[in-house]
Structures are given as C-alpha cells and as structure tokens.
Design an enzyme around this catalytic site. Structure first.
Site, PDB file in Angstrom:
ATOM      1  NE  ARG A  70       3.219  -3.166   1.948  1.00 41.52           N
ATOM      2  CZ  ARG A  70       4.245  -4.310   1.935  1.00 41.52           C
ATOM      3  NH1 ARG A  70       3.761  -5.209   1.724  1.00 41.52           N
ATOM      4  NH2 ARG A  70       5.477  -3.844   1.807  1.00 41.52           N
ATOM      5  CE1 TYR A 199       1.137   2.343   7.089  1.00 41.95           C
ATOM      6  CE2 TYR A 199       0.837   0.273   5.935  1.00 41.95           C
ATOM      7  CZ  TYR A 199       1.554   1.334   6.477  1.00 41.95           C
ATOM      8  OH  TYR A 199       2.819   1.590   5.432  1.00 41.95           O
ATOM      9  CE  LYS A 208       2.823  -0.706  -2.090  1.00 45.03           C
ATOM     10  NZ  LYS A 208       3.821  -0.692  -2.871  1.00 45.03           N
ATOM     11  CG  HIS A 228       6.618  -2.715  -5.981  1.00 40.25           C
ATOM     12  ND1 HIS A 228       7.431  -3.170  -4.992  1.00 40.25           N
ATOM     13  CD2 HIS A 228       6.014  -1.398  -5.318  1.00 40.25           C
ATOM     14  CE1 HIS A 228       7.175  -2.344  -3.694  1.00 40.25           C
ATOM     15  NE2 HIS A 228       6.600  -1.296  -4.024  1.00 40.25           N
ATOM     16  CB  SER A 250       8.945  -2.268   0.645  1.00 38.32           C
ATOM     17  OG  SER A 250       7.701  -2.678  -0.215  1.00 38.32           O
ATOM     18  CB  CYS A 252      15.231   0.024  -1.915  1.00 43.99           C
ATOM     19  SG  CYS A 252      15.745  -1.789  -0.939  1.00 43.99           S
ATOM     20  CG  ASP A 279       4.811   2.204  -4.536  1.00 45.84           C
ATOM     21  OD1 ASP A 279       5.824   1.604  -4.148  1.00 45.84           O
ATOM     22  OD2 ASP A 279       3.598   1.929  -4.053  1.00 45.84           O
ATOM     23  NE  ARG A 376       4.910   3.916   4.672  1.00 46.99           N
ATOM     24  CZ  ARG A 376       5.147   3.171   3.415  1.00 46.99           C
ATOM     25  NH1 ARG A 376       4.925   3.891   2.439  1.00 46.99           N
ATOM     26  NH2 ARG A 376       5.522   2.094   3.581  1.00 46.99           N
TER      27      ARG A 376
END
Ligand code: OXD
Ligand code: MN
Length: 596
Positions: A70, A199, A208, A228, A250, A252, A279, A376
């Site tokens: 991102r 991406y 998002k 989130h 993000s 974690c 998420d 990913r």
C-alpha cells in the site's frame, strides 16, 4: 449487462467513455467465465499455473517490483473541506484531484478490456451488506475480487432499478508508474479512483478503500462502525460461543490470532476457536441493543512470510487450494511456492519474487529474501478449517469484547481492561506500536495508530473518536467490554517473554471470564488487570513462564507511563478542537492516577 439499475448503467457508460476500452465484459461470476479469464491470464504470463496435484486451483502472480505494498503517501481523502479529512490523512480538493486524474484515465484502456465487477461486501441480503461496482483493466483484480468478496450478478439483487447506494470504484493499472500512482477516495460521492498500481491493497477496492475508508465515513453518517478488526469466537466446553473483535496495526498477527489453535490444556476440556474474519469488521447495534459484527469480506488476503505449521496451521491449510499467491518464491522443481518462515528449506531451484532465478545461494532481491516480506496469499474463507459456522449469518455475531493491541517492548502490560467504554475509547485512540529492527529507520520509535485505523479512517479522526463515544452512549450497559493486550514485551536481552500464538488463548480466556463476571481483577492506574494467578499457565513450564513471569508481564512502570502521557498530549494536539473533550478528561484522569 447484469442490472437495470440506471445509476450503475450511467456510471459504467461514463467510465467507458473516459477510459475507452476496446471491450467491456460484465463479470457475472460464473465458473465458465472465471476459468476462461484464468486461462487467458495464464496464456499472457500474468498468472503462472502452480502444481495442480499439490496445489489444486492455485496460481501465482508477480507484481512490478516498484509496486509491492500500500502507498500511504499517495493515498488521498478528497472531501470538500480539508478539516473533514483531518490531520492524519492526505487531503486534496475533489475537483483539483479529478482535474489531475481525468487526463490520466482518458483513453487509458485503449487496446485493453474493461471488466465490470459487481460485488457485495457482506453476505448478500444481509442488513449489513453494501454493494460496490469496480471497473478495472486487470484480470488479476477480477480473480482476487472473486475470492475476497461475494462477486457476480447476485450482488445486484438488492439494488433495484433506482438505488444510488453503491460504491463506484475505478481502477486502471495504466503504466504501473510509481510517480503517477494515486489511490483516491471521494467519501461524499461514494467513489474510489485508483491508478498505476496492481498491488492488492491498492486495487482490490472492496477491501481497504471501500470496507474501511469509505465505510468508516458511511458508518459515522448512518450510525454503525467499520473497523480494522478480526472477529473470532471462543467456544466453551458447554458449547456456548463468545465473540471477540480485535484491532492491531498491520502485520501484528491479526490473521494468526483469528485462526489460533488453543493449547492442549484448553482443547482437552473442549475449547475451540472459530474464525469469523481476520481483517475487517462492520459493527451495528442489533434489535437486542447489543453490538453485532459481520466480516464484510469473503476471503483472506494474508501476509505469507512467517506463516508455518507452528505460527498458523489453519492458514497454511487454507492456502492449499484455489489460492492466488503474489510475490512469494517459486520452486521450479515442482511448481510449488515458498516463503521465509515456511520451513528451513528454501528450494535450491527457485525463482525469487522479483522473477530472477536463484543463482547459487545468492539472492539478488534487496534484503536477501526469496519472497517479498509483504508477499501475500488470497484464499477463500471456506477453505479455513476453523471457519465459524456463523460466517455467512446475515445478522452477524454478538460481540462480548473489543481488544486493542500494539507492539510495545516495555510500557503496555500483557493485558488490561478499560474502566468503561469511554476509557476504552481513550485506550484505543492512544494505541501505538514501536518500530522494530525489521523495518528501515530508528528502532523503538513509538508510532500512534489509533484503533489500528490510522491509514484507513476516511474522515477526521477527531470525529471518528466522537463517533466511538456516541456508539458507546447508544449501547449503554450492553456495550462490549474493552481490553488492551501486548504480546510483545521483551526482557533485558530483547527476547519476547510471552510465547504468543496459540498461548494467547490464555489471555482470551481471562477476557471472556471478565465479560461473564467470573474473573477477578486488580485496579491499576491504567485499568483493571488480572491477578497473575488468574492467567492459566498450565503447560507453559517448558517455556519458562511462571507466575512470577506473569507478574512481570503485568507490571506497570509509572515512570514509563508518565512519558507515555506526554506522547499522548502531543498526538492529541494535532486534532485541535475536533478532539472530543471526553478524551482529554480521560488523559487528565490517567495523569492523576499516575501521580498518586
Ligand atoms: C493491511 C492489510 O495492510 O490487511 O492492514 O493488508
Ligand atoms: Mn489489515
């Protein structure tokens, strides 16, 4: 055309006139259409077919090396007024941004096909669900959206002929030019425009861009919340399931927590953990006055590196079929995939994520990794062995607890509970993580990431905090309890003290017991903490975790916290008079408790 909705048709016509594709294909979501698109992408090299015996239905994709994550500095909230985007977002006047973007989109799809993707965020027909339409020139986007959303003509079912309640998403890969890459949101117009990226986080506009940035704005106006957060259910031996939402910045470990397998001391008694989402959560107050959540997504777009049999066996099982892998490494001997942290055996005959064949033992990619650190998997939720049976429930699941977390070496204890919803909002608004050696830049720098929404809130975060407080007032005594956890405390040598992963169940257990009123707590200046002996550490002896270690993990260093309050003052100052006064009152109350 899959709909008679005049607003959808008019907007698609407009996008066609602007981007001038050679061909327009409406995505109905049928298997025939999708397999034809997959074959087409394989024939052009956009996708690579993986070993169909070992990884049935799986394909592989590489993005341009300049386009692997991102891009927050190129992400804009284009509200009419700058103050409505707030101090934490990049802002641009909507007309000015369109004046910049329109020439870039003009004729950008000449020689290409435009795919029109109808999709629903949330189960179709659910009172939570919202419709989106994304037009794109990328087959990769179509195939990912198929996994991540309820995609296809049924998404239009609830729209009717005249509704204007759908999110418009315009995406073009254009030339993948990083200098002209823009991810723009027009919350007041229900519109997203993305250009020059391929991406996932920048181009799968349902995720998002819609489900967080646009939806957070819609939620504020319509009285619900887009967060989130992962959603999980803990099933107790008596069969009762308690649901928890958790927000972490993000990377974690949200996916790991969402799919955790409890330690044996729990499984033997009959405890199970069910994943509803990893998420994003959309939360509404139900007819019973409680807070209910759905996961608006239909799949997982997870970080591959670090996923293994120990860290997340359920995720590993999830990606064995019908999965798209992006920027991982390729094993050329058997056409399977590999990433750092999968196992200790990187394939000899490998292709790096950059597309370079490994030459001897030297990796050419920067950082010396075979797979990109942000590589990913895109995998269907139905593949997940621990997927909750409520996953498709249109009414969602009732939430007992909300958990915030960050990566703190010293300050935050293993777990604490807020005194109230208002105090919990304060705790969420001050969430922070320390940078690690894994990232470029200074180590140990505190980065504030309120509710893990810093890059994802589509409006002024001061107003967002006010919305949280408002929701708490509506929920009253039916509000979920709010907690904060920290799995990342380190000892003097910098080693993590808490084992984490499945053992985080031990903390969830205390959290749920608190919600049910069956666990005690000690009051500290920062909140309620467990008595050390109330954290079940049975079976952790081999990891060196004793009651004394738990005591240490729960210790609150007042001096560190006084420092912390200074950082909070600084952060809050950014919001000026948009910061709700209740949060300043909570900060003052914390300072007073620390001074005692
Ligand atoms: C993120 C993600 O960056 O989920 O948060 O991809
Ligand atoms: Mn995320």
């Amino acid at each position: 055309m899959l709909t008679n909705n005049k607003n959808v048709l008019a907007w698609v016509d407009e996008m066609v006139a602007l981007t001038k594709p050679d061909k327009v294909v409406w995505i109905d979501g049928s298997d025939e259409q999708l397999s034809a698109l997959r074959e087409e992408a394989i024939s052009t090299g956009e996708l690579i077919r993986l070993n169909q015996e070992k990884l049935p239905g799986c394909v592989y994709h590489r993005t341009n090396p300049n386009d692997v994550a991102r891009v927050e500095d190129r992400t804009f909230i284009c509200s009419k007024k700058k103050e409505d985007a707030g101090p934490t977002n990049n802002w641009c006047d909507p007309e000015e941004m369109k004046a910049k973007l329109m020439p870039m989109y003009d004729g950008v799809m000449k020689g290409r096909t435009m795919y029109v993707i109808p999709y629903s965020m949330g189960p179709i027909g659910s009172p939570f669900a919202k419709v989106g339409v994304e037009v794109t020139d990328s087959i990769y986007v179509v195939l990912n959206m198929d996994i991540m959303t309820r995609m296809g003509k049924q998404a239009f079912e609830n729209l009717g002929e005249t509704s204007n309640d759908f999110v418009r998403g315009l995406h073009s890969k254009a030339q993948i030019d990083p200098e002209n890459r823009y991810i723009c949101h027009f919350p007041e117009e229900n519109t997203i425009m993305s250009i020059n990226s391929g991406y996932g986080g920048n181009v799968l506009l349902g995720k998002k861009c819609f489900a967080l940035r646009i939806a957070s704005y819609q939620g504020k106006n319509e009285g619900w919340m887009a967060e989130h957060m992962l959603i999980l259910g803990v099933e107790k031996p008596n069969g009762e399931v308690k649901y928890v939402c958790a927000a972490f910045p993000s990377a974690c470990g949200k996916t790991n927590l969402a799919m955790l397998i409890p330690p044996e001391v729990y499984t033997k008694q009959g405890y199970k953990v069910w994943c509803v989402g990893d998420d994003i959560a959309w939360l509404r107050i139900g007819p019973d006055g409680r807070l209910w959540a759905i996961n608006p997504e239909n799949g997982f777009f997870g970080v591959a590196p670090g996923t293994n049999e120990k860290s997340n066996p359920n995720a590993l099982a999830t990606v064995q079929k019908n999965t798209i892998f992006t920027n991982v490494a390729l094993n050329n001997d058997d056409m399977t995939v590999w990433w750092e942290g999968l196992d200790k055996n990187p394939p000899e005959n490998a292709t790096e994520w950059t597309g370079n064949k490994v030459n001897g033992k030297e990796y050419s990619a920067q950082g010396g990794k075979l797979a990109h650190p942000n590589s990913r998997f895109t995998a269907p939720a139905v593949n997940c062995p621990c997927l909750s049976k409520e996953f498709n429930n249109p009414n969602g699941v009732p939430i007992s607890a909300i958990v915030f977390g960050g990566r703190r070496a010293k300050t935050a204890p293993l777990v604490y509970q807020s005194f109230s919803w208002q105090h919990g909002t304060f705790v969420g608004s001050t969430m922070a993580s320390e940078t690690t050696a894994a990232a470029i830049g200074a180590v140990g720098v505190v980065r504030r990431d309120p509710m893990a929404m810093l890059p994802f809130c589509g409006y002024n975060m001061g107003d967002y905090f006010a919305h949280w407080l408002e929701m708490g007032k509506k929920l009253g005594d039916k509000a979920p309890k709010i907690f904060h956890v920290n799995w990342f405390r380190t000892d003097d040598k910098g080693h993590f003290i808490w084992p984490g992963f499945g053992d985080n169940m031990r903390v969830l257990d205390w959290i749920i017991n608190r919600c049910e009123g069956t666990a005690d707590a000690v009051e500290t200046p920062i909140g309620y903490e467990p008595k050390p002996e109330d954290i079940n550490i049975s079976g952790l002896e081999s990891e060196g975790v004793t009651v004394d270690v738990v005591k240490d993990l729960l210790s609150v260093d007042k001096e560190l916290w006084k420092e912390e309050t200074k950082g909070i003052h600084e952060f809050y100052a950014k919001f000026g008079d948009r910061l709700p006064k209740e949060l300043n009152e909570e900060l003052a109350a914390l300072e007073a408790r620390l001074a005692k």
